[in-house]
Scaffold this motif. Structure first.
Motif, PDB file in Angstrom:
ATOM      1  N   GLY A   1       9.989  11.020   4.794  1.00 61.03           N
ATOM      2  CA  GLY A   1       9.754   9.893   3.897  1.00 61.03           C
ATOM      3  C   GLY A   1       8.401   9.233   3.996  1.00 61.03           C
ATOM      4  O   GLY A   1       8.104   8.319   3.227  1.00 61.03           O
ATOM      5  N   THR A   2       7.563   9.670   4.923  1.00 58.79           N
ATOM      6  CA  THR A   2       6.227   9.093   5.059  1.00 58.79           C
ATOM      7  C   THR A   2       5.193  10.157   4.707  1.00 58.79           C
ATOM      8  O   THR A   2       5.286  11.287   5.182  1.00 58.79           O
ATOM      9  CB  THR A   2       5.986   8.585   6.495  1.00 58.79           C
ATOM     10  OG1 THR A   2       6.975   7.607   6.814  1.00 58.79           O
ATOM     11  CG2 THR A   2       4.608   7.975   6.648  1.00 58.79           C
ATOM     12  N   THR A   3       4.213   9.793   3.892  1.00 54.57           N
ATOM     13  CA  THR A   3       3.153  10.712   3.502  1.00 54.57           C
ATOM     14  C   THR A   3       1.949  10.494   4.406  1.00 54.57           C
ATOM     15  O   THR A   3       1.484   9.371   4.568  1.00 54.57           O
ATOM     16  CB  THR A   3       2.760  10.515   2.026  1.00 54.57           C
ATOM     17  OG1 THR A   3       3.926  10.749   1.224  1.00 54.57           O
ATOM     18  CG2 THR A   3       1.661  11.474   1.611  1.00 54.57           C
ATOM     19  N   TYR A   4       1.477  11.606   4.978  1.00 54.01           N
ATOM     20  CA  TYR A   4       0.369  11.544   5.934  1.00 54.01           C
ATOM     21  C   TYR A   4      -0.870  12.224   5.370  1.00 54.01           C
ATOM     22  O   TYR A   4      -0.776  13.168   4.594  1.00 54.01           O
ATOM     23  CB  TYR A   4       0.763  12.252   7.234  1.00 54.01           C
ATOM     24  CG  TYR A   4       1.912  11.593   7.945  1.00 54.01           C
ATOM     25  CD1 TYR A   4       1.695  10.497   8.769  1.00 54.01           C
ATOM     26  CD2 TYR A   4       3.214  12.060   7.783  1.00 54.01           C
ATOM     27  CE1 TYR A   4       2.758   9.886   9.419  1.00 54.01           C
ATOM     28  CE2 TYR A   4       4.277  11.449   8.424  1.00 54.01           C
ATOM     29  CZ  TYR A   4       4.044  10.362   9.248  1.00 54.01           C
ATOM     30  OH  TYR A   4       5.098   9.761   9.885  1.00 54.01           O
ATOM     31  N   THR A   5      -2.037  11.751   5.834  1.00 50.05           N
ATOM     32  CA  THR A   5      -3.325  12.373   5.539  1.00 50.05           C
ATOM     33  C   THR A   5      -4.088  12.464   6.861  1.00 50.05           C
ATOM     34  O   THR A   5      -3.671  11.926   7.876  1.00 50.05           O
ATOM     35  CB  THR A   5      -4.140  11.557   4.518  1.00 50.05           C
ATOM     36  OG1 THR A   5      -4.371  10.246   5.051  1.00 50.05           O
ATOM     37  CG2 THR A   5      -3.441  11.458   3.184  1.00 50.05           C
TER      38      THR A   5
END
Length: 82
Positions: free
Chosen positions: A20-24
Motif C-alpha cells: 500500500g505504500t509507493t516508494y521511489t
C-alpha cells in the motif's frame, strides 16, 4: 545494487508499491527485493543471483509505472561479479 536512482526527469521516477505504500529512490530497490522474496524468488542466494539473467533481474526490479529501474544492466553486472 545500491547506486544511482536518479531519473533523467524528476517526474519519471521508477516506483514500486509494496503493502500500500509507493516508494521511489533507494526504497524502490528495497521494496522490489522484498516483493521478490515474498514471491519466492531466491534473490538473496548468491548462487541464484550470480547466474540471474538481465531479464530475470528486470522482473525482480520491475516498476509499477512506465519508468524502469535505472541502470539495470549495471546492477546486473554487479550481481554477476559478486
Amino acid at each position: 545494487m545500491n547506486f544511482s536512482f536518479w531519473p533523467e526527469k524528476e517526474a519519471q521516477q521508477c516506483e514500486v508499491t509494496y503493502k500500500g505504500t509507493t516508494y521511489t529512490g533507494f526504497m524502490t530497490l528495497c521494496a522490489a527485493i522484498t516483493r521478490a522474496m515474498e514471491e519466492g524468488v531466491p534473490i538473496t542466494d548468491p548462487k541464484y543471483f550470480s547466474q540471474i539473467s538481465v531479464e530475470e533481474l528486470g522482473q525482480v526490479l520491475r516498476s509499477d509505472n512506465e519508468t524502469a529501474m535505472p541502470m539495470l544492466q549495471e546492477r546486473h553486472q554487479v550481481l554477476l561479479l559478486s
